[in-house]
Design a protein around this motif. Structure first.
Motif, short mmCIF file in Angstrom:
data_model
loop_
_atom_site.label_atom_id
_atom_site.label_comp_id
_atom_site.label_asym_id
_atom_site.label_seq_id
_atom_site.Cartn_x
_atom_site.Cartn_y
_atom_site.Cartn_z
N VAL A 182 19.95 0.19 -7.54
CA VAL A 182 20.70 1.35 -8.03
C VAL A 182 20.02 2.63 -7.53
CG1 VAL A 182 21.40 2.64 -10.10
CG2 VAL A 182 21.61 0.15 -10.04
N GLY A 183 18.67 2.63 -7.56
CA GLY A 183 17.93 3.78 -7.03
C GLY A 183 18.28 4.04 -5.58
N ALA A 184 18.38 2.99 -4.79
CA ALA A 184 18.72 3.15 -3.37
C ALA A 184 20.17 3.61 -3.22
CB ALA A 184 18.50 1.83 -2.63
N ALA A 185 21.07 3.08 -4.04
CA ALA A 185 22.49 3.43 -3.93
C ALA A 185 22.71 4.91 -4.22
CB ALA A 185 23.31 2.55 -4.87
N ARG A 186 21.94 5.44 -5.18
CA ARG A 186 22.12 6.86 -5.54
C ARG A 186 21.82 7.81 -4.39
NH1 ARG A 186 22.30 8.50 -10.85
NH2 ARG A 186 21.17 10.42 -10.45
N VAL A 187 20.90 7.44 -3.52
CA VAL A 187 20.50 8.35 -2.43
C VAL A 187 21.03 7.86 -1.08
CG1 VAL A 187 18.49 9.29 -3.61
CG2 VAL A 187 18.26 7.18 -2.29
N PHE A 188 22.04 7.05 -1.12
CA PHE A 188 22.59 6.44 0.10
C PHE A 188 23.76 7.29 0.60
CE2 PHE A 188 24.82 3.52 2.74
CZ PHE A 188 23.98 2.45 3.04
N GLY A 189 23.66 7.80 1.81
CA GLY A 189 24.77 8.51 2.45
C GLY A 189 25.42 9.54 1.54
N GLY A 190 26.72 9.79 1.73
CA GLY A 190 27.49 10.64 0.82
C GLY A 190 28.52 9.77 0.12
N GLN A 191 29.33 10.38 -0.74
CA GLN A 191 30.27 9.60 -1.55
C GLN A 191 31.19 8.71 -0.70
OE1 GLN A 191 33.65 10.10 -5.06
NE2 GLN A 191 33.08 11.89 -3.95
N VAL A 195 10.37 6.97 4.90
CA VAL A 195 9.68 5.80 4.37
C VAL A 195 10.42 5.37 3.10
CG1 VAL A 195 7.56 4.96 3.26
CG2 VAL A 195 7.38 6.43 5.26
N GLY A 196 10.66 4.06 2.96
CA GLY A 196 11.26 3.53 1.73
C GLY A 196 10.32 2.50 1.13
N ALA A 221 12.87 11.22 2.26
CA ALA A 221 13.72 11.71 3.33
C ALA A 221 13.78 13.22 3.22
CB ALA A 221 15.11 11.10 3.23
N ARG A 222 14.42 13.87 4.19
CA ARG A 222 14.45 15.33 4.20
C ARG A 222 15.20 15.89 3.01
NH1 ARG A 222 12.83 17.56 9.14
NH2 ARG A 222 13.09 19.57 8.14
N ARG A 223 16.23 15.17 2.53
CA ARG A 223 16.91 15.59 1.32
C ARG A 223 17.42 14.33 0.62
NH1 ARG A 223 22.78 17.71 2.22
NH2 ARG A 223 23.58 16.13 3.61
N LYS A 224 17.96 14.51 -0.60
CA LYS A 224 18.28 13.33 -1.41
C LYS A 224 19.43 12.51 -0.83
CE LYS A 224 16.81 14.63 -6.02
NZ LYS A 224 17.38 15.36 -7.16
N GLY A 225 20.52 13.19 -0.48
CA GLY A 225 21.66 12.42 -0.01
C GLY A 225 21.81 12.54 1.49
N ILE A 231 11.56 11.73 15.64
CA ILE A 231 11.87 13.11 15.26
C ILE A 231 11.76 13.35 13.76
CG2 ILE A 231 13.35 13.77 17.22
CD1 ILE A 231 15.74 13.04 15.35
N ARG A 232 11.83 12.28 12.96
CA ARG A 232 11.79 12.50 11.53
C ARG A 232 10.36 12.63 10.99
NH1 ARG A 232 16.52 10.14 12.32
NH2 ARG A 232 15.62 8.09 12.74
N ALA A 233 9.42 11.92 11.59
CA ALA A 233 8.04 11.98 11.09
C ALA A 233 7.10 11.32 12.09
CB ALA A 233 7.92 11.26 9.75
N SER A 234 5.81 11.66 11.99
CA SER A 234 4.82 10.99 12.84
C SER A 234 4.41 9.67 12.20
CB SER A 234 3.60 11.89 13.01
OG SER A 234 2.94 12.02 11.76
N ALA A 235 3.84 8.80 13.00
CA ALA A 235 3.36 7.52 12.48
C ALA A 235 2.27 7.76 11.43
CB ALA A 235 2.83 6.66 13.63
N ASP A 236 1.40 8.74 11.68
CA ASP A 236 0.31 9.02 10.73
C ASP A 236 0.85 9.44 9.37
OD1 ASP A 236 -1.77 8.35 12.30
OD2 ASP A 236 -2.17 10.40 13.00
#
Ligand SMILES: Cc1cc2nc3c(=O)[nH]c(=O)nc-3n(C[C@H](O)[C@H](O)[C@H](O)COP(=O)(O)OP(=O)(O)OC[C@H]3O[C@@H](n4cnc5c(N)ncnc54)[C@H](O)[C@@H]3O)c2cc1C
Ligand code: FES
Ligand code: FES
Lengths: 289, 162
Positions: free
Chosen positions: A90-99, A192-193, A182-186, A256-261
């Motif tokens: 449910v936690g993952a579903a809430r922040v998944f894509g848009g409606q 990282v997950g 992630a950069r924003r919630k939705g 582009i989203r983040a470095s490995a470190d």
């Protein structure tokens, strides 16, 4: 215009299975149609799964959860029993894509997308889910922990359909959590997950599962870290040590989203935070007994 | 060119027949049949300008193949804009200046309307979750949130519902 392809619209499961050899299943299309448009996908014949009866159904009883091969991320959010049956999912579903994407995207399609950033996969690994596969020659079930064999590689045979996923409902002494960085919630791709499951027995942790997304070619379980926690009282020090072991097991890339470190660092921090949170929430319940 | 097929579908409450080849999206098909209220933006699920409801559920029509809506009911913005009885969202958007260029508006109303059926008294968080798949480059969203809340209030008092 999309590249040309044939489109089969089978009316039921049996017909779908006979159409699958040589065809590509089309569920929500949120990966497949994007890939077809970008010319990354060459499918010649698509097999639409949307007419299979009851394919989206969710069944939850006291001990067991089963979702259909066509259950969408939105279906997970709208089912009020899911919050106890699969808190991390449910936690993952809430922040998944848009409606709209949530209403189209299926959990099975997410599992098949093979992306290491697929958001439902760490939760499903933390719940030790089983994947039900069917072809016209038979059915089998594969634990999700052994489903992935490499980047975008998995155990599904070309003519097999995921007909459902199932797992056990976490008991009262188990906590199950997910966090998506992630950069924003939705509507943002996961940096990282982390999903964790912790079971408490008195002052000890009797069982721990830690699943990490977007930090290796596939989502995976940090089993070194899990082993360190099993049968131990969870002190701050031990939790930190295990979180470091999870970090050591991850093998992220720079993009582009983040470095490995940065990704490694956040695996350490998020694993520590989630295990701590899970453990403390169960301490409260122990005290209530 | 792949062969066209006729598909029966209910659009905004009226039975219609659309023609489409297998590889046409519902977005392109609807616009070809005159539904210009359905907007084409990114064509890959990011912006929500193309949102329509299928059997009441908002989806991105750019990620839906036209053939797959055979026998279903499709609602576009025009379905909410009944001249006799326009949806309260429409008045609220006008009143609060929630429409600037207007390109995102049809998709936002389609997404907001579905949310209001599930959550008659939405929090800001509920609205944010419901509209996270709709991009607006003009308004900064604040006025959209205000309008959605006002429409919710009107609906709760039974407005726009007869
Ligand atoms: C704007 C946007 C935002 C997104 N946000 C997220 C996000 O936040 N998190 C995330 O994880 N993903 C996200 N995605 C990716 C995508 O939505 C998911 O991976 C989705 O779950 C895929 O499911 P689908 O039903 O759309 O699959 P499809 O695109 O229909 O299919 C994907 C693949 O799975 C196969 N497949 C589908 N169903 C089955 C089945 N039952 N059996 C066997 N094979 C099957 C297909 O053949 C195909 O290869 C996003 C996509 C878009 C466009
Ligand atoms: S055009 Fe469909 S989501 Fe942007
Ligand atoms: S009003 Fe211009 S994009 Fe929203």
């Amino acid at each position: 215009m999309l590249r040309e392809f044939e489109l089969d619209l089978p009316g039921d499961l049996q017909e779908t299975l006979t159409r699958l050899p040589g065809g590509t299943p089309l569920a929500g299309g949120t990966n497949l149609l994007v890939d077809l448009r970008a010319r990354r996908e060459e499918a010649k014949r698509l097999v639409w799964l949307g007419n299979i009866e009851a394919f989206r159904d969710i069944k939850i009883d006291k001990a067991h959860v089963a979702i259909g091969g066509g259950t969408t991320v939105g279906d997970i959010l709208r089912n009020s029993a899911m919050i106890d049956a699969a808190p991390s999912l449910v936690g993952a579903a809430r922040v998944f894509g848009g409606q709209m994407v949530r209403n189209q995207a299926t959990v099975a399609g997410n599992v098949c997308s093979g992306s290491p950033a697929a958001d439902t996969v760490p939760p499903l690994l933390s719940l030790d889910a089983e994947i039900c596969l069917a072809s016209s020659t038979g059915v089998r079930s594969v634990p999700i922990d052994s489903f992935y064999s490499g980047f975008k590689k998995n155990q599904r045979k070309q003519d097999e359909l995921i007909t459902g996923l199932s797992w056990s409902v976490p008991g009262p002494s188990t906590a199950n959590l997910f966090y998506k960085l992630a950069r924003r919630k939705g509507d943002a791709i996961t940096v990282v997950g982390v999903a964790v499951t912790v079971t408490r027995d008195g002052d000890r942790c009797s069982d721990a599962r830690i699943a990490l997304g977007a930090v290796a070619p596939t989502v995976f379980r940090a089993k070194d870290a899990e082993a360190m926690l099993t049968d131990q009282p969870l002190t701050e020090e031990l939790i930190d040590e295990a979180a470091r072991a999870a970090m050591a097991q991850s093998n992220p890339i720079d993009d582009i989203r983040a470095s490995a470190d940065y990704r490694r660092h956040t695996v350490h921090m998020l694993t520590r935070r989630l295990i701590g949170q899970a453990w403390r929430s169960l301490a409260g319940k122990e005290a209530d007994k | 060119m792949s062969l066209e097929k006729a598909i029966s579908v209910e659009i905004n409450g009226i039975d219609r027949e659309l023609t489409a080849p297998a590889n046409e999206t519902l977005l392109d098909c609807l616009r070809r049949h005159g539904h210009f209220e359905v907007k084409s933006g990114c064509e890959k699920g990011d912006c929500g300008a193309c949102a329509v409801q299928i059997d009441g559920e908002p989806v991105d029509s750019c990620l839906t193949l036209a053939w797959t809506v055979e026998g279903r009911s499709v609602t576009t913005l025009e379905g909410l804009n009944d001249a006799e009885n326009p949806h309260p969202l429409i008045a609220a958007f006008l009143e609060h200046g929630s429409v600037q260029c207007g390109y995102c508006t049809p998709g936002i109303m389609i997404a907001a309307e579905a949310m209001l059926r599930e959550k008659p008294d939405p929090t800001n968080e509920d609205i944010a979750i419901a509209l996270s798949g709709n991009l607006c480059r003009c308004t900064g969203y604040t006025k959209i949130f205000t309008a959605v809340k006002q429409a919710a209030g009107v609906l709760r008092q039974g407005g726009g519902d007869d």
